[in-house]
Design an enzyme around this catalytic site. Structure first.
Site, PDB file in Angstrom:
ATOM      1  N   PRO A 126       0.792  -1.231   0.000  1.00 41.19           N
ATOM      2  CA  PRO A 126       0.000   0.000   0.000  1.00 41.19           C
ATOM      3  C   PRO A 126       0.825   1.283   0.000  1.00 41.19           C
ATOM      4  O   PRO A 126       0.522   2.215  -0.739  1.00 41.19           O
ATOM      5  CB  PRO A 126      -0.844  -0.126   1.277  1.00 41.19           C
ATOM      6  CG  PRO A 126      -0.997  -1.597   1.476  1.00 41.19           C
ATOM      7  CD  PRO A 126       0.306  -2.187   1.040  1.00 41.19           C
ATOM      8  N   GLY A 155      -6.715   2.889   1.835  1.00 37.44           N
ATOM      9  CA  GLY A 155      -5.634   1.953   1.546  1.00 37.44           C
ATOM     10  C   GLY A 155      -4.324   2.646   1.267  1.00 37.44           C
ATOM     11  O   GLY A 155      -3.589   3.039   2.178  1.00 37.44           O
ATOM     12  N   CYS A 156      -4.018   2.819  -0.006  1.00 38.21           N
ATOM     13  CA  CYS A 156      -2.694   3.294  -0.393  1.00 38.21           C
ATOM     14  C   CYS A 156      -2.467   4.764  -0.076  1.00 38.21           C
ATOM     15  O   CYS A 156      -1.343   5.170   0.197  1.00 38.21           O
ATOM     16  CB  CYS A 156      -2.460   3.012  -1.874  1.00 38.21           C
ATOM     17  SG  CYS A 156      -2.462   1.234  -2.235  1.00 38.21           S
ATOM     18  N   VAL A 157      -3.525   5.576  -0.088  1.00 36.36           N
ATOM     19  CA  VAL A 157      -3.369   6.983   0.304  1.00 36.36           C
ATOM     20  C   VAL A 157      -3.005   7.069   1.778  1.00 36.36           C
ATOM     21  O   VAL A 157      -2.056   7.762   2.169  1.00 36.36           O
ATOM     22  CB  VAL A 157      -4.651   7.775   0.003  1.00 36.36           C
ATOM     23  CG1 VAL A 157      -4.616   9.148   0.663  1.00 36.36           C
ATOM     24  CG2 VAL A 157      -4.829   7.930  -1.501  1.00 36.36           C
ATOM     25  N   THR A 160       0.513   5.696   2.467  1.00 40.59           N
ATOM     26  CA  THR A 160       1.539   6.573   1.918  1.00 40.59           C
ATOM     27  C   THR A 160       1.692   7.830   2.761  1.00 40.59           C
ATOM     28  O   THR A 160       2.814   8.287   3.023  1.00 40.59           O
ATOM     29  CB  THR A 160       1.194   6.933   0.463  1.00 40.59           C
ATOM     30  OG1 THR A 160       1.249   5.742  -0.329  1.00 40.59           O
ATOM     31  CG2 THR A 160       2.147   7.965  -0.104  1.00 40.59           C
TER      32      THR A 160
END
Length: 214
Positions: A126, A155-157, A160
């Site tokens: 992610p 998820g990935c936001v 990150t």
């Protein structure tokens, strides 16, 4: 936000959550996983995120006009689903087959695709930082702040933005340039990001910030 009669903003603020982060003078725009798989009917990861794509594309154009570095992330997996290092993540989410080598759903959506000079980061987890050289790339460019726009918020936001903070970059999550499978999930994760790990801003505020650097 109110849950069971509690004003969560006031409750969190009383406990010291939700402070503001500094806006640096050397930002980058981090565009997370703008892949066709989120937009095409029949994709297992299809989500109602067309509007945030428009907002993110406008923000990307503004960043280009102001010579702000753009970073695009993508996910790619080998066809062997048991291959390391992401075998457990792939087992957890069957829809990640979208990102297997050769699957066109893993390609960038045309509205948000890299151009010459943009940085492209290929990842398997992610976070755009985990298992990649993104932190070194950004530090090498003198970046101190990252505007985060992408998919999905939960998820990935989220992953990150958290790792950006851990690596010493001030994460500014652009709320209307991110999206998720359900607005309630989107809003809940924005609330938690604002409370703990990032500043959540709008695209209009992001443009004002970029303009202030001129």
């Amino acid at each position: 936000m109110s849950v069971h009669g509690r004003d969560l903003e006031k409750d969190y603020a009383a406990s010291g959550f939700g402070g503001s982060l500094p806006r640096g003078r050397r930002p980058a725009l981090l565009l997370v996983d703008w892949a066709r798989g989120y937009f095409e009917d029949g994709s297992p990861l299809r989500a109602p995120v067309e509007r945030c794509r428009e907002v993110a594309a406008d923000l990307a154009a503004e960043a280009r006009r102001r010579d702000v570095p753009l970073v695009f992330t993508r996910v790619e997996y080998p066809l062997d689903r048991n291959a390391e290092p992401a075998r457990l993540f792939r087992r957890k989410i069957a829809g990640l087959t979208c990102w297997e080598v050769g699957n066109p759903l893993g390609d960038f959506t045309p509205e948000l695709a890299p151009k010459d000079g943009d940085l492209i980061v290929t990842k398997q987890f992610p976070s755009a930082f985990f298992g990649t050289d993104l932190a070194q790339q950004l530090h090498g460019r003198g970046v101190d702040t990252v505007l985060v726009a992408g998919l999905t918020t939960s998820g990935c936001v989220r992953a990150t933005a958290l790792d950006a903070l851990c690596h010493g970059f001030a994460p500014l999550v652009v709320s209307d340039a991110c999206g998720d499978r359900d607005p309630k999930v989107h809003e809940a994760n924005l609330f938690d990001l604002q409370a703990k790990y990032a500043d959540v801003i709008t695209a209009a505020q992001a443009r004002d910030y970029l303009a202030s650097l001129s």
